[in-house]
Design a protein around this motif. Structure first.
Motif, PDB file in Angstrom:
ATOM      1  N   PRO A  56       0.806  -1.227   0.000  1.00 46.51           N
ATOM      2  CA  PRO A  56       0.000   0.000   0.000  1.00 46.51           C
ATOM      3  C   PRO A  56       0.833   1.268   0.000  1.00 46.51           C
ATOM      4  O   PRO A  56       0.448   2.267  -0.597  1.00 46.51           O
ATOM      5  CB  PRO A  56      -0.833  -0.108   1.289  1.00 46.51           C
ATOM      6  CG  PRO A  56      -0.894  -1.561   1.567  1.00 46.51           C
ATOM      7  CD  PRO A  56       0.411  -2.108   1.106  1.00 46.51           C
ATOM      8  N   TRP A  57       1.996   1.251   0.659  1.00 48.63           N
ATOM      9  CA  TRP A  57       2.870   2.420   0.643  1.00 48.63           C
ATOM     10  C   TRP A  57       3.421   2.661  -0.759  1.00 48.63           C
ATOM     11  O   TRP A  57       3.521   3.806  -1.204  1.00 48.63           O
ATOM     12  CB  TRP A  57       4.017   2.234   1.644  1.00 48.63           C
ATOM     13  CG  TRP A  57       3.550   2.355   3.046  1.00 48.63           C
ATOM     14  CD1 TRP A  57       3.240   1.333   3.896  1.00 48.63           C
ATOM     15  CD2 TRP A  57       3.302   3.561   3.768  1.00 48.63           C
ATOM     16  NE1 TRP A  57       2.825   1.840   5.099  1.00 48.63           N
ATOM     17  CE2 TRP A  57       2.854   3.201   5.051  1.00 48.63           C
ATOM     18  CE3 TRP A  57       3.422   4.911   3.449  1.00 48.63           C
ATOM     19  CZ2 TRP A  57       2.527   4.141   6.003  1.00 48.63           C
ATOM     20  CZ3 TRP A  57       3.087   5.847   4.410  1.00 48.63           C
ATOM     21  CH2 TRP A  57       2.656   5.458   5.668  1.00 48.63           C
ATOM     22  N   ALA A  58       3.788   1.596  -1.450  1.00 48.62           N
ATOM     23  CA  ALA A  58       4.275   1.735  -2.824  1.00 48.62           C
ATOM     24  C   ALA A  58       3.163   2.263  -3.731  1.00 48.62           C
ATOM     25  O   ALA A  58       3.399   3.105  -4.595  1.00 48.62           O
ATOM     26  CB  ALA A  58       4.785   0.390  -3.337  1.00 48.62           C
ATOM     27  N   PHE A  59       1.944   1.773  -3.532  1.00 46.34           N
ATOM     28  CA  PHE A  59       0.799   2.246  -4.315  1.00 46.34           C
ATOM     29  C   PHE A  59       0.569   3.736  -4.055  1.00 46.34           C
ATOM     30  O   PHE A  59       0.343   4.504  -4.994  1.00 46.34           O
ATOM     31  CB  PHE A  59      -0.448   1.442  -3.939  1.00 46.34           C
ATOM     32  CG  PHE A  59      -1.667   1.821  -4.716  1.00 46.34           C
ATOM     33  CD1 PHE A  59      -1.842   1.382  -6.005  1.00 46.34           C
ATOM     34  CD2 PHE A  59      -2.638   2.628  -4.141  1.00 46.34           C
ATOM     35  CE1 PHE A  59      -2.970   1.740  -6.727  1.00 46.34           C
ATOM     36  CE2 PHE A  59      -3.766   2.987  -4.849  1.00 46.34           C
ATOM     37  CZ  PHE A  59      -3.928   2.537  -6.152  1.00 46.34           C
ATOM     38  N   TRP A  60       0.649   4.148  -2.794  1.00 49.27           N
ATOM     39  CA  TRP A  60       0.477   5.567  -2.460  1.00 49.27           C
ATOM     40  C   TRP A  60       1.580   6.410  -3.090  1.00 49.27           C
ATOM     41  O   TRP A  60       1.316   7.481  -3.625  1.00 49.27           O
ATOM     42  CB  TRP A  60       0.485   5.744  -0.945  1.00 49.27           C
ATOM     43  CG  TRP A  60       0.402   7.185  -0.553  1.00 49.27           C
ATOM     44  CD1 TRP A  60      -0.716   7.943  -0.431  1.00 49.27           C
ATOM     45  CD2 TRP A  60       1.502   8.057  -0.268  1.00 49.27           C
ATOM     46  NE1 TRP A  60      -0.387   9.224  -0.078  1.00 49.27           N
ATOM     47  CE2 TRP A  60       0.967   9.332   0.021  1.00 49.27           C
ATOM     48  CE3 TRP A  60       2.877   7.883  -0.231  1.00 49.27           C
ATOM     49  CZ2 TRP A  60       1.762  10.407   0.351  1.00 49.27           C
ATOM     50  CZ3 TRP A  60       3.672   8.969   0.095  1.00 49.27           C
ATOM     51  CH2 TRP A  60       3.114  10.212   0.385  1.00 49.27           C
ATOM     52  N   LEU A  61       2.832   5.934  -3.025  1.00 53.19           N
ATOM     53  CA  LEU A  61       3.951   6.674  -3.592  1.00 53.19           C
ATOM     54  C   LEU A  61       3.790   6.838  -5.105  1.00 53.19           C
ATOM     55  O   LEU A  61       4.011   7.927  -5.647  1.00 53.19           O
ATOM     56  CB  LEU A  61       5.274   5.976  -3.272  1.00 53.19           C
ATOM     57  CG  LEU A  61       6.534   6.654  -3.801  1.00 53.19           C
ATOM     58  CD1 LEU A  61       6.729   8.006  -3.124  1.00 53.19           C
ATOM     59  CD2 LEU A  61       7.744   5.769  -3.592  1.00 53.19           C
TER      60      LEU A  61
END
Length: 130
Positions: A56-61
């Motif tokens: 999810p952090w990669a998706f947000w980034l």
């Protein structure tokens, strides 16, 4: 006739559920790595757990970078979703929008997606009128 945004909302819910499941499964992998003895846990288990939890952090980034670059370059990608008034013509393809002054009229529907649009940054209403 107002455009139908229900397919966009469905896509948001599907992505949110997938990311939530990734966090749960990744947390389970990391919990298994911590709780079980080292000899019983495969060596790939913490790597899989960390990858799923950080997804999810990669998706947000990536979403954040897309917002920055799309505003700098003046190009946004919208998806051509079939609407009620189109009678089955078109639908399904991605449409790239360049300059803010250029308007595309596809299948009789005005698709001017302005770079200056702040619709996605508006607060959610407590109750939505149907």
């Amino acid at each position: 006739m107002a455009p139908d945004h229900s397919s966009g909302r469905t896509l948001i819910w599907i992505i949110a559920c997938i990311l939530f499941i990734c966090v749960l499964v990744g947390g389970g992998c990391l919990l298994e790595y911590v709780v079980l003895p080292e000899s019983e846990v495969p060596s790939w288990m913490p790597i899989l757990g960390f990858t799923l939890v950080s997804l999810p952090w990669a998706f947000w980034l990536l979403t954040f970078l897309y917002q920055i670059f799309s505003r700098c370059c003046g190009c946004r990608i919208g998806f051509d979703v079939e609407r009620e008034g189109s009678k089955g013509v078109g639908g399904g393809g991605a449409v790239a929008h360049g300059d803010a002054g250029v308007e595309a009229n596809v299948n009789g529907i005005d698709r001017n997606l302005s770079v200056a649009s702040h619709e996605s940054q508006m607060p959610l209403a407590k109750s939505m009128a149907s």
